[in-house]
Design an enzyme around this catalytic site. Sequence first.
Site, PDB file in Angstrom:
ATOM      1  N   TYR A  57      -6.674 -12.948  -3.397  1.00  0.00           N
ATOM      2  CA  TYR A  57      -6.692 -12.418  -4.794  1.00  0.00           C
ATOM      3  C   TYR A  57      -6.487 -13.325  -5.786  1.00  0.00           C
ATOM      4  CZ  TYR A  57      -4.883  -8.048  -2.569  1.00  0.00           C
ATOM      5  OH  TYR A  57      -4.996  -6.806  -1.446  1.00  0.00           O
ATOM      6  N   PHE A 214      -4.276   2.164  -3.620  1.00  0.00           N
ATOM      7  CA  PHE A 214      -4.721   2.878  -4.514  1.00  0.00           C
ATOM      8  C   PHE A 214      -4.190   4.168  -4.639  1.00  0.00           C
ATOM      9  CE2 PHE A 214      -9.007   0.912  -2.975  1.00  0.00           C
ATOM     10  CZ  PHE A 214      -9.136  -0.024  -3.769  1.00  0.00           C
ATOM     11  N   GLY A 218      -6.183   5.917  -6.964  1.00  0.00           N
ATOM     12  CA  GLY A 218      -6.936   7.253  -6.552  1.00  0.00           C
ATOM     13  C   GLY A 218      -8.516   6.782  -6.444  1.00  0.00           C
ATOM     14  N   THR A 226      -8.142   6.890 -12.365  1.00  0.00           N
ATOM     15  CA  THR A 226      -9.308   7.832 -12.557  1.00  0.00           C
ATOM     16  C   THR A 226      -8.818   8.892 -13.723  1.00  0.00           C
ATOM     17  OG1 THR A 226     -10.691   9.715 -11.951  1.00  0.00           O
ATOM     18  CG2 THR A 226      -8.643   9.244 -10.615  1.00  0.00           C
TER      19      THR A 226
END
Length: 291
Positions: A57, A214, A218, A226
């Site tokens: 990361y 997520f 999503g 989203t």
Amino acid sequence: MITAEAAGTWKLGDQVVNRMGFGSMRLTPNADRDAAIRVLRRAVELGVNHIDTAAFYVTPGGILDHGTGPKRYATELIREALFPYDKSLFLATKVGPGLRPDGEWETAVTLSQLRAQVEENLRRLQVDRLDLVNLRLTSRTAPVGPRFEALASLRDEGLIRHLGISNATLAQIDEAAAVAPLVSVQNSFAVDLQRDASLVAEMTERGIAFVPFFAIAGPGREDGPTTATPDAVREIALTHHVSEHQVRLAWTLHQGDNVLAIPGTGDEQHLLDNIAAGARRFSEEELARLA
Ligand SMILES: NC(=O)c1ccc[n+]([C@@H]2O[C@H](COP(=O)([O-])OP(=O)(O)OC[C@H]3O[C@@H](n4cnc5c(N)ncnc54)[C@H](OP(=O)(O)O)[C@@H]3O)[C@@H](O)[C@H]2O)c1
């Protein structure tokens, strides 16, 4: 003020953690290093004691490269914000894919590169032993045995306390479990991202933590939340006077006591909202609508 304790606890390996944790992947795109450090410190002040990270990361040149400012490693931000670490803090990391100097992914890593990745995590986090290392898979068909054996021997050497796996199928989980015990499975999973839904119940049965990534994003995945939210999420958010993101997060925590949330954010207000979501309880009827 709602704290991470509101989500309840789970014994991850040999350590009890609050089920509301924190994912550090969204810290590196933040051009404001001090803001990222503030988010980490605030998370811990609010009871977060399970932080997910990875040496890859990193920005720029890593995932979520927004091309802004100097290189920032999530692992180093964690060290800068939180070292010396409180004994209650559990740092989970992952190895498997590597980042080449040109920023491209290296997926076919050798066993000695795996060791180097573990050592990189140790160095950047400034610890002698990693609490949890997940083997992050990039293929759902590749064998995992030799790589898991390599990690198990690093655990035997004392460099790792616990092992887990990420982005795995049930067959791959079984293959890894035949080599060494697993304490966590980290796969994508959200109210509208349910490819691995059957794994949740299976891990509940086995007493292994299921740690979804997520949960908020999503199907938006790396691109973030989203706009195409399911109607039930929107309606229940309105009823509870909370955000749709909070409904998504609270829903994942309802999927089993072994489900641990690691929402990722670089924003302090989002952090507070996410922690508050851990106190939200849904009725059976609401859960049925969300299902
Ligand atoms: N094992 C793996 O392969 C893997 C893959 C991906 C991620 N992970 C881990 O899982 C963690 C979670 O995944 P993730 O960070 O990709 O996704 P996520 O937690 O589902 O969602 C993060 C996204 O949602 C936004 N967000 C978070 N809280 C919000 C809120 N309360 N209101 C509005 N927007 C909000 C974030 O933007 P802001 O920064 O603006 O809040 C970011 O765009 C990661 O941080 C990482 O540690 C693991």
